[in-house]
Design a protein around this motif. Structure first.
Motif, PDB file in Angstrom:
ATOM      1  N   TRP A 296      -2.158   2.355  -9.026  1.00 25.19           N
ATOM      2  CA  TRP A 296      -2.497   1.612  -7.631  1.00 25.19           C
ATOM      3  C   TRP A 296      -2.648   0.140  -7.778  1.00 25.19           C
ATOM      4  O   TRP A 296      -1.670  -0.382  -7.204  1.00 25.19           O
ATOM      5  CB  TRP A 296      -3.759   2.037  -7.081  1.00 25.19           C
TER       6      TRP A 296
ATOM      7  N   ALA B 151       2.437   1.589  -3.472  1.00 21.21           N
ATOM      8  CA  ALA B 151       1.502   1.999  -4.387  1.00 21.21           C
ATOM      9  C   ALA B 151       1.058   3.373  -4.346  1.00 21.21           C
ATOM     10  O   ALA B 151       0.872   4.166  -5.309  1.00 21.21           O
ATOM     11  CB  ALA B 151       0.338   1.118  -4.430  1.00 21.21           C
ATOM     12  N   TYR B 152       1.114   3.967  -3.004  1.00 25.97           N
ATOM     13  CA  TYR B 152       0.823   5.469  -2.879  1.00 25.97           C
ATOM     14  C   TYR B 152       1.722   6.237  -3.529  1.00 25.97           C
ATOM     15  O   TYR B 152       1.612   6.953  -4.255  1.00 25.97           O
ATOM     16  CB  TYR B 152       0.700   5.615  -1.190  1.00 25.97           C
ATOM     17  N   PHE B 153       3.174   6.109  -3.432  1.00 28.58           N
ATOM     18  CA  PHE B 153       4.138   6.520  -3.755  1.00 28.58           C
ATOM     19  C   PHE B 153       4.357   6.537  -5.355  1.00 28.58           C
ATOM     20  O   PHE B 153       4.633   7.459  -6.132  1.00 28.58           O
ATOM     21  CB  PHE B 153       5.676   6.348  -3.039  1.00 28.58           C
ATOM     22  N   LYS B 154       3.960   5.337  -5.730  1.00 24.12           N
ATOM     23  CA  LYS B 154       3.851   5.168  -7.188  1.00 24.12           C
ATOM     24  C   LYS B 154       2.591   5.993  -7.890  1.00 24.12           C
ATOM     25  O   LYS B 154       2.996   6.548  -9.013  1.00 24.12           O
ATOM     26  CB  LYS B 154       3.705   3.739  -7.480  1.00 24.12           C
ATOM     27  N   ALA B 155       1.625   5.726  -7.279  1.00 23.64           N
ATOM     28  CA  ALA B 155       0.278   6.598  -7.992  1.00 23.64           C
ATOM     29  C   ALA B 155       0.559   8.030  -7.893  1.00 23.64           C
ATOM     30  O   ALA B 155       0.437   8.896  -8.729  1.00 23.64           O
ATOM     31  CB  ALA B 155      -0.597   6.370  -7.131  1.00 23.64           C
ATOM     32  N   LYS B 156       1.474   8.550  -6.741  1.00 22.67           N
ATOM     33  CA  LYS B 156       1.764  10.106  -6.583  1.00 22.67           C
ATOM     34  C   LYS B 156       2.704  10.591  -7.652  1.00 22.67           C
ATOM     35  O   LYS B 156       2.566  11.392  -8.148  1.00 22.67           O
ATOM     36  CB  LYS B 156       2.270  10.228  -5.100  1.00 22.67           C
TER      37      LYS B 156
ATOM     38  N   ILE C 124       0.748  -1.207  -0.039  1.00 24.82           N
ATOM     39  CA  ILE C 124      -0.204   0.021   0.048  1.00 24.82           C
ATOM     40  C   ILE C 124       0.665   1.278  -0.006  1.00 24.82           C
ATOM     41  O   ILE C 124       0.795   2.100  -0.767  1.00 24.82           O
ATOM     42  CB  ILE C 124      -0.860   0.024   1.306  1.00 24.82           C
ATOM     43  N   VAL C 125       1.962   1.180   0.790  1.00 26.21           N
ATOM     44  CA  VAL C 125       2.840   2.547   0.958  1.00 26.21           C
ATOM     45  C   VAL C 125       3.450   2.770  -0.375  1.00 26.21           C
ATOM     46  O   VAL C 125       3.453   3.580  -1.121  1.00 26.21           O
ATOM     47  CB  VAL C 125       3.864   2.175   1.937  1.00 26.21           C
TER      48      VAL C 125
ATOM     49  N   PRO D 249      -3.002   7.809 -10.627  1.00 25.71           N
ATOM     50  CA  PRO D 249      -3.954   7.021 -10.138  1.00 25.71           C
ATOM     51  C   PRO D 249      -3.990   5.580 -10.380  1.00 25.71           C
ATOM     52  O   PRO D 249      -4.264   4.729  -9.577  1.00 25.71           O
ATOM     53  CB  PRO D 249      -5.231   7.885  -9.868  1.00 25.71           C
TER      54      PRO D 249
END
Length: 196
Positions: A142, A130-135, A127-128, A139
């Motif tokens: 994710w 994926a958050y940085f990848k999406a940022k 999750i962490v 989006p």
């Protein structure tokens, strides 16, 4: 991706895996003290072994990464994009359920707590990441990132789970997660993808 970019990714991933293996090995050694050192040469030899082990795990991680890239490329050609995202999500959930209950129900071992800790740890890291990848990209990154960081990491970890020793699982998991996270987070920079 050209050969120069791939080689840069390859060497940096090797370095990331080696550093992660050294950190994990040193922390496990000081935490459990399973190896008795007789002198400074033993410490140095242990660090060399950890470094080599990290190299090996990072190559294994890179094989999984490129297998995922081929799977993703093929699946995008076969399934509509939304369907492929749902498939990835379902496979990620199934992989997490398998790792959380793998040894407890299939292997008939009493390791349910450690399996739950491994599964939850993988999910939290996924999750962490994926958050940085999406940022960093967009989006829609994710679900593929969650899938890669859970399902692919768990497939790579199955051999470590079969050993049945918690220290061995941690020793394999830490470099794998570090290498996988590094590769997925750096991919858009390697490919020179622009933020959407």
């Amino acid at each position: 991706m050209n050969l120069k970019r791939w080689m840069t990714l390859f060497w940096k991933t090797l370095l990331a895996g080696s550093i992660a293996a050294i950190v994990a090995g040193v922390l496990l050694q000081f935490g459990s003290g399973i190896i008795k050192f007789k002198g400074p040469a033993d410490y140095l030899f242990y660090l060399v072994i950890l470094f080599g082990y990290g190299l090996m795990v990072s190559v294994y991680s890179q094989l999984g990464f490129f297998a995922y890239m081929i799977l993703n490329y093929t699946a995008i050609g076969v399934f509509p994009k939304k369907v492929w995202q749902y498939i990835q999500l379902v496979l990620a959930v199934l992989a997490l359920l398998e790792v959380m209950f793998f040894r407890s129900f299939v292997g008939k071992e009493n390791s349910q707590i450690s399996d739950l800790v491994v599964g939850i740890s993988i999910l939290v890291v996924a999750i962490v990441v994926a958050y940085f990848k999406a940022k960093a990209t967009n989006p829609t990154a994710w679900i593929p990132t969650i899938f890669f960081m859970t399902a692919i990491t768990i497939v790579e970890l199955v051999g470590g789970l079969k050993i049945g020793v918690n220290n061995a699982t941690v020793f394999i998991l830490v470099p794998l997660i570090v290498c996988n996270a590094y590769q997925i987070l750096i991919l858009h920079k390697v490919l020179n993808a622009k933020k959407s």
